[in-house]
Motif scaffolding. Structure first.
Motif, PDB file in Angstrom:
ATOM      1  N   ALA A 111     -23.384  18.672  24.531  1.00  0.00           N
ATOM      2  CA  ALA A 111     -23.992  19.737  23.731  1.00  0.00           C
ATOM      3  C   ALA A 111     -23.294  19.926  22.386  1.00  0.00           C
ATOM      4  O   ALA A 111     -23.951  20.148  21.361  1.00  0.00           O
ATOM      5  CB  ALA A 111     -23.989  21.048  24.520  1.00  0.00           C
ATOM      6  N   ASP A 112     -21.967  19.841  22.359  1.00  0.00           N
ATOM      7  CA  ASP A 112     -21.244  19.998  21.094  1.00  0.00           C
ATOM      8  C   ASP A 112     -21.559  18.863  20.124  1.00  0.00           C
ATOM      9  O   ASP A 112     -21.716  19.080  18.922  1.00  0.00           O
ATOM     10  CB  ASP A 112     -19.734  20.064  21.325  1.00  0.00           C
ATOM     11  N   ILE A 133     -24.539  16.847  15.325  1.00  0.00           N
ATOM     12  CA  ILE A 133     -25.557  15.960  14.757  1.00  0.00           C
ATOM     13  C   ILE A 133     -26.671  16.774  14.114  1.00  0.00           C
ATOM     14  O   ILE A 133     -27.089  16.500  12.979  1.00  0.00           O
ATOM     15  CB  ILE A 133     -26.107  15.014  15.851  1.00  0.00           C
ATOM     16  N   ASP A 134     -27.139  17.789  14.811  1.00  0.00           N
ATOM     17  CA  ASP A 134     -28.215  18.627  14.274  1.00  0.00           C
ATOM     18  C   ASP A 134     -27.753  19.424  13.054  1.00  0.00           C
ATOM     19  O   ASP A 134     -28.525  19.616  12.104  1.00  0.00           O
ATOM     20  CB  ASP A 134     -28.750  19.563  15.354  1.00  0.00           C
ATOM     21  N   ASP A 135     -26.509  19.877  13.060  1.00  0.00           N
ATOM     22  CA  ASP A 135     -25.982  20.618  11.905  1.00  0.00           C
ATOM     23  C   ASP A 135     -25.862  19.717  10.676  1.00  0.00           C
ATOM     24  O   ASP A 135     -26.176  20.136   9.557  1.00  0.00           O
ATOM     25  CB  ASP A 135     -24.627  21.253  12.234  1.00  0.00           C
TER      26      ASP A 135
END
Length: 154
Positions: free
Chosen positions: A6-7, A12-14
């Protein structure tokens, strides 16, 4: 199925959220975030599995990142297998940005010369000055980084 925790997914999304407004396609932006987390070069099969995207999307995104000098391609001798890794050639990346800043400033100055309006001339000249100041500041920073590296302080 992705093996990213999750981190890592959040990172990656950030990264993608930062790059997309600059015109980088979402898949390429996510791939850049992913490559930043990879200790070694990875192939398209692993990229597509980890990011849950098609292999063709991964390939297009990787080639785009190569064009941006954010990623580099490595081949494995004796095979057709291609690996991708994040580029650590910051000087080239920033050098390209500086060339763009200078080219934009030059175009703005040409536009100022061509404009009959004093208001537009002033606006374009001011924009050119800002671009040239950014280029000069980045050049100075690159020289300082290079000097540190040469002196072993990197």
């Amino acid at each position: 199925m992705s093996i990213m925790d999750a981190d890592q997914q959040r990172f990656i999304d950030d990264i993608a959220r930062l790059f997309v407004p600059w015109g980088v396609p979402l898949t390429a932006a996510r791939l850049y975030g992913y490559l930043l987390l990879m200790p070694d070069a990875v192939d398209l099969d692993r990229i597509s599995a980890d990011l849950e995207i098609s292999k063709s999307s991964a390939s297009v995104a990787a080639r785009l990142l190569e064009q941006y000098t954010l990623a580099r391609r490595r081949s494995i001798r004796g095979t057709k297998r291609i690996l991708y890794e994040v580029s650590e050639n910051y000087e080239e990346m920033l050098g390209q940005q500086n060339r763009l800043l200078e080219a934009l400033a030059n175009q703005l100055l040409k536009g100022a010369e061509a404009s009959p309006s004093d208001k537009i001339k002033a606006r374009l000249k001011d924009m050119a000055r800002v671009n040239l100041a950014a280029r000069d500041a980045m050049d100075e920073m690159l020289r300082a980084m290079s000097a540190k590296r040469r002196n072993g302080n990197a």
